[in-house]
Write a protein that holds these residues in place. Structure first.
Motif, PDB file in Angstrom:
ATOM      1  N   ASP A  84       0.820  -1.210   0.000  1.00 22.78           N
ATOM      2  CA  ASP A  84       0.000   0.000   0.000  1.00 22.78           C
ATOM      3  C   ASP A  84       0.857   1.266   0.000  1.00 22.78           C
ATOM      4  O   ASP A  84       0.446   2.307  -0.505  1.00 22.78           O
ATOM      5  CB  ASP A  84      -0.934  -0.016   1.216  1.00 22.78           C
ATOM      6  CG  ASP A  84      -1.865   1.181   1.260  1.00 22.78           C
ATOM      7  OD1 ASP A  84      -2.190   1.712   0.178  1.00 22.78           O
ATOM      8  OD2 ASP A  84      -2.281   1.581   2.356  1.00 22.78           O
ATOM      9  N   TRP A 106       2.621   4.500  -6.820  1.00 25.22           N
ATOM     10  CA  TRP A 106       1.857   3.988  -7.961  1.00 25.22           C
ATOM     11  C   TRP A 106       2.776   3.634  -9.123  1.00 25.22           C
ATOM     12  O   TRP A 106       2.598   2.596  -9.786  1.00 25.22           O
ATOM     13  CB  TRP A 106       0.825   5.024  -8.414  1.00 25.22           C
ATOM     14  CG  TRP A 106       0.115   4.576  -9.655  1.00 25.22           C
ATOM     15  CD1 TRP A 106       0.505   4.756 -10.943  1.00 25.22           C
ATOM     16  CD2 TRP A 106      -1.090   3.809  -9.711  1.00 25.22           C
ATOM     17  NE1 TRP A 106      -0.384   4.165 -11.811  1.00 25.22           N
ATOM     18  CE2 TRP A 106      -1.377   3.575 -11.076  1.00 25.22           C
ATOM     19  CE3 TRP A 106      -1.958   3.311  -8.741  1.00 25.22           C
ATOM     20  CZ2 TRP A 106      -2.494   2.852 -11.487  1.00 25.22           C
ATOM     21  CZ3 TRP A 106      -3.084   2.601  -9.155  1.00 25.22           C
ATOM     22  CH2 TRP A 106      -3.331   2.375 -10.515  1.00 25.22           C
ATOM     23  N   SER A 107       3.743   4.464  -9.410  1.00 30.03           N
ATOM     24  CA  SER A 107       4.624   4.239 -10.565  1.00 30.03           C
ATOM     25  C   SER A 107       5.346   2.899 -10.443  1.00 30.03           C
ATOM     26  O   SER A 107       5.546   2.204 -11.450  1.00 30.03           O
ATOM     27  CB  SER A 107       5.633   5.374 -10.695  1.00 30.03           C
ATOM     28  OG  SER A 107       6.412   5.489  -9.521  1.00 30.03           O
ATOM     29  N   ARG A 151       4.229   0.219  -8.734  1.00 32.78           N
ATOM     30  CA  ARG A 151       3.237  -0.844  -8.958  1.00 32.78           C
ATOM     31  C   ARG A 151       2.973  -1.000 -10.450  1.00 32.78           C
ATOM     32  O   ARG A 151       2.892  -2.107 -10.982  1.00 32.78           O
ATOM     33  CB  ARG A 151       1.933  -0.506  -8.247  1.00 32.78           C
ATOM     34  CG  ARG A 151       1.992  -0.461  -6.739  1.00 32.78           C
ATOM     35  CD  ARG A 151       0.587  -0.220  -6.194  1.00 32.78           C
ATOM     36  NE  ARG A 151       0.607   0.587  -4.988  1.00 32.78           N
ATOM     37  CZ  ARG A 151      -0.430   1.259  -4.526  1.00 32.78           C
ATOM     38  NH1 ARG A 151      -1.581   1.248  -5.174  1.00 32.78           N
ATOM     39  NH2 ARG A 151      -0.329   1.952  -3.393  1.00 32.78           N
ATOM     40  N   ALA A 152       2.811   0.137 -11.137  1.00 36.38           N
ATOM     41  CA  ALA A 152       2.532   0.096 -12.571  1.00 36.38           C
ATOM     42  C   ALA A 152       3.683  -0.536 -13.339  1.00 36.38           C
ATOM     43  O   ALA A 152       3.463  -1.256 -14.324  1.00 36.38           O
ATOM     44  CB  ALA A 152       2.254   1.505 -13.082  1.00 36.38           C
ATOM     45  N   ARG A 162      -4.486   5.289 -12.015  1.00 36.32           N
ATOM     46  CA  ARG A 162      -4.294   6.356 -11.029  1.00 36.32           C
ATOM     47  C   ARG A 162      -5.320   7.468 -11.214  1.00 36.32           C
ATOM     48  O   ARG A 162      -5.809   8.052 -10.241  1.00 36.32           O
ATOM     49  CB  ARG A 162      -2.869   6.911 -11.130  1.00 36.32           C
ATOM     50  CG  ARG A 162      -2.597   8.063 -10.181  1.00 36.32           C
ATOM     51  CD  ARG A 162      -1.120   8.277  -9.913  1.00 36.32           C
ATOM     52  NE  ARG A 162      -0.317   8.301 -11.126  1.00 36.32           N
ATOM     53  CZ  ARG A 162       1.015   8.441 -11.116  1.00 36.32           C
ATOM     54  NH1 ARG A 162       1.663   8.554  -9.965  1.00 36.32           N
ATOM     55  NH2 ARG A 162       1.684   8.453 -12.244  1.00 36.32           N
ATOM     56  N   LEU A 191      -3.068  -3.109  -8.449  1.00 41.33           N
ATOM     57  CA  LEU A 191      -2.704  -1.718  -8.680  1.00 41.33           C
ATOM     58  C   LEU A 191      -3.369  -0.784  -7.679  1.00 41.33           C
ATOM     59  O   LEU A 191      -2.790   0.249  -7.304  1.00 41.33           O
ATOM     60  CB  LEU A 191      -3.090  -1.311 -10.104  1.00 41.33           C
ATOM     61  CG  LEU A 191      -2.141  -1.773 -11.209  1.00 41.33           C
ATOM     62  CD1 LEU A 191      -2.765  -1.553 -12.576  1.00 41.33           C
ATOM     63  CD2 LEU A 191      -0.801  -1.045 -11.114  1.00 41.33           C
ATOM     64  N   GLY A 202      -3.677  -1.297  -4.673  1.00 43.44           N
ATOM     65  CA  GLY A 202      -2.988  -1.401  -3.388  1.00 43.44           C
ATOM     66  C   GLY A 202      -3.400  -2.569  -2.531  1.00 43.44           C
ATOM     67  O   GLY A 202      -3.038  -2.630  -1.358  1.00 43.44           O
TER      68      GLY A 202
END
Length: 533
Positions: free
Chosen positions: A80, A84-85, A87-88, A139, A189, A191
């Motif tokens: 978590d 984001w970047s 995870r992507a 996102r 993605l 989380g």
């Protein structure tokens, strides 16, 4: 219809097992399964090609499910906080690996499930598109939403999305890659951690995919796989997770939804369908017939959105029927590990028996077989000819019950109103199709059809392939949507964060309650006159 049965050069023709699938490799896949190392339970599945054993796969227990959720929950707390970047990047690396090594999973899908290779490749197309779309746009779907507060200028409010925690996935055998993995990607993605129950018929495809995600950099414990019958593991999974995503029959979906409701967790359910296709009087008959064939017999008819009922205006009925029969008889039927076959095998003995039973019941009660209607044991134990029926009525099981096989029924109507009424018969409402040269008229008619998706001048793929638009059903076809914004937002909770500035809300001590109420009442009237909020 043309027939063929061949084996690719990489296939061992004595067992149909792809030659590259070694015992050592199977053992590495089995290591992915969440289970007690001392466990002795196992499951067996059989290849549709010849009913030979694919593999004896170690099975999980209810206790293993509980442990898997606990492990995923611990990993999720760290995930978590990952940007984001990052995870992507994991998802995009998976995308590239999937495309590069697709021949492996295509072999597995065909070996375990029996579908034609082009139908298997369509799973690659869908999953790769989903991965790319959510990695690039997810996102934005989850971006905070700033709204006006109770007192503008003094109250700052945002709605934010937070992950639910651990998502449970129960997916079926008919699309062992797309339906099993396409929902996992947005959940990760967003989380979350994930625990997937692999279908017993197609467990190897999911285990291969989990290994590929590990190569892409996904943390080991974040996505857990349990293997075993739904009657053993299903309730255990629902009882532990924070959201359950189920794809399967309406009967089982009701049970899943009931148990989830008892725990007050959300359930997204894509269930059965008896999908109609309408051919209007002004339709391009040749294109409508070709589109019907693709939507009725793709994936050997084993897809929730495939067309089972074709409703044709009387002005073009005979022409359409002849084109449909001719096109159906031209399909290549059989089993092959290359792209030479159009329609493959049914997946299991149970599904084969269900299809045979529907056709036999219809014929016994007066329906006519225009083409097909015959098993082909010379091509494989579960191979059944693509079948077109005429003269079907409500006394027959095939009329409104889901067949889930290569069988389609024709109905003649005299108007658009009659066609819409026919299309809306029954309790399902998943997918529908309208063929017409007047696309504006067809678009308006779509609003009268009870279905989560309506395709105009396409059988089923146009809506399902539009990843930015939601996909799901009405009525007995389920709850919720995959794809689009809802396809990722459903794995989050909406949290309101309000920051109050300068003074707290309520009457200040110097004013008194009554004066505060009177003053506020006047403000309400002023705000109304000013058309504020």
């Amino acid at each position: 219809m043309t027939t063929t049965i061949t084996d690719a050069p990489t296939t061992d023709t004595t067992t149909v097992r792809p030659a590259w699938v070694t015992d050592e490799l199977l053992g590495s896949w089995f290591d992915v399964i969440a289970r007690d190392p001392e466990g002795t339970e196992s499951i067996e599945a059989f290849a549709p090609y010849d009913e030979s054993l694919t593999a004896t796969v170690p099975a999980s227990t209810s206790a293993d499910v509980k442990a898997a959720v606990a492990a995923a929950r611990r990993a999720q707390r760290t995930w978590d906080s990952v940007p984001w970047s990052s995870r992507a990047d994991v998802v995009l690396r998976f995308h590239d690996l999937l495309v590069e090594r697709q021949s492996e999973v295509l072999d597995l899908i065909q070996w375990e499930m029996g579908k034609a290779r082009f139908s298997a490749w369509q799973e690659i197309l869908q999953v790769a598109t989903i991965a790319r779309h959510y990695a690039r746009h997810g996102r934005r779907y989850l971006a905070p939403n700033r709204v006006r507060g109770a007192v503008p200028g003094l109250t700052k409010v945002q709605e934010v999305r937070v992950p639910k925690g651990v998502i449970g996935m129960i997916s079926p055998w008919n699309y062992p890659l797309y339906l099993a993995v396409g929902d996992v990607i947005p959940a990760l993605l967003a989380g979350n951690g994930v625990v997937s129950k692999a279908d017993s018929q197609t467990a190897l495809t999911l285990l291969w995919t989990r290994r590929l995600f590990a190569e892409a950099g996904l943390p080991t414990d974040l996505w857990q796989i349990v293997v075993g019958p739904g009657r053993v593991l299903g309730d255990a999974l629902i009882d532990e997770v924070d959201h359950i995503c189920f794809t399967g029959s309406t009967k089982t979906g009701r049970s899943v939804g009931t148990r989830a409701g008892q725990r007050l967790i959300a359930a997204s359910l894509e269930l059965g369908g008896k999908n109609p296709l309408i051919v209007r009087a002004d339709a391009d008959v040749a294109k409508a017939a070709a589109g019907t064939i693709a939507a009725a017999f793709g994936n050997t008819g084993q897809m929730c959105i495939h067309v089972e009922r074709v409703i044709v205006h009387e002005d073009v009925f005979d022409e359409f029927r002849d084109a449909l029969v001719a096109g159906t008889e031209a399909l290549g039927l059989g089993q092959s590990f290359d792209y030479s076959v159009d329609v493959g095998s049914l997946a299991t003995r149970a599904q084969f028996d269900a299809v045979v039973a529907h056709v036999q019941d219809a014929v016994a009660k007066g329906a006519t077989v225009l083409t097909g209607g015959t098993a082909r044991p010379d091509l494989g134990p579960f191979v059944y000819e693509p079948t077109v029926l005429e003269g079907v009525d409500e006394s027959m099981e095939v009329c409104l019950e889901e067949t889930f096989g290569p069988v389609v029924s024709l109905y003649k109507v005299s108007s658009d109103d009659e066609a819409i009424a026919k299309a809306n018969e029954g309790t399902y409402g998943l997918s529908a199709s309208i063929w017409s040269k007047d696309t504006a008229k067809a678009f308006r008619l779509a609003g009268k059809v009870r279905a989560g998706s309506v395709n105009i001048n396409d059988g089923a793929a146009a809506a399902a392939g539009s990843i930015e638009a939601g996909m799901g059903g009405m009525g007995d076809s389920g709850l919720g949507r995959r794809h689009g914004a809802e396809g990722i937002r459903k794995y989050t909770e909406s949290q309101t964060r309000a920051t109050q500035r300068l003074v707290p809300l309520g009457p200040p001590p110097s004013l008194g309650v009554e004066k505060f109420v009177n003053l506020t009442n006047k403000q309400l009237m002023v705000l109304k006159r000013l058309r504020f909020r």
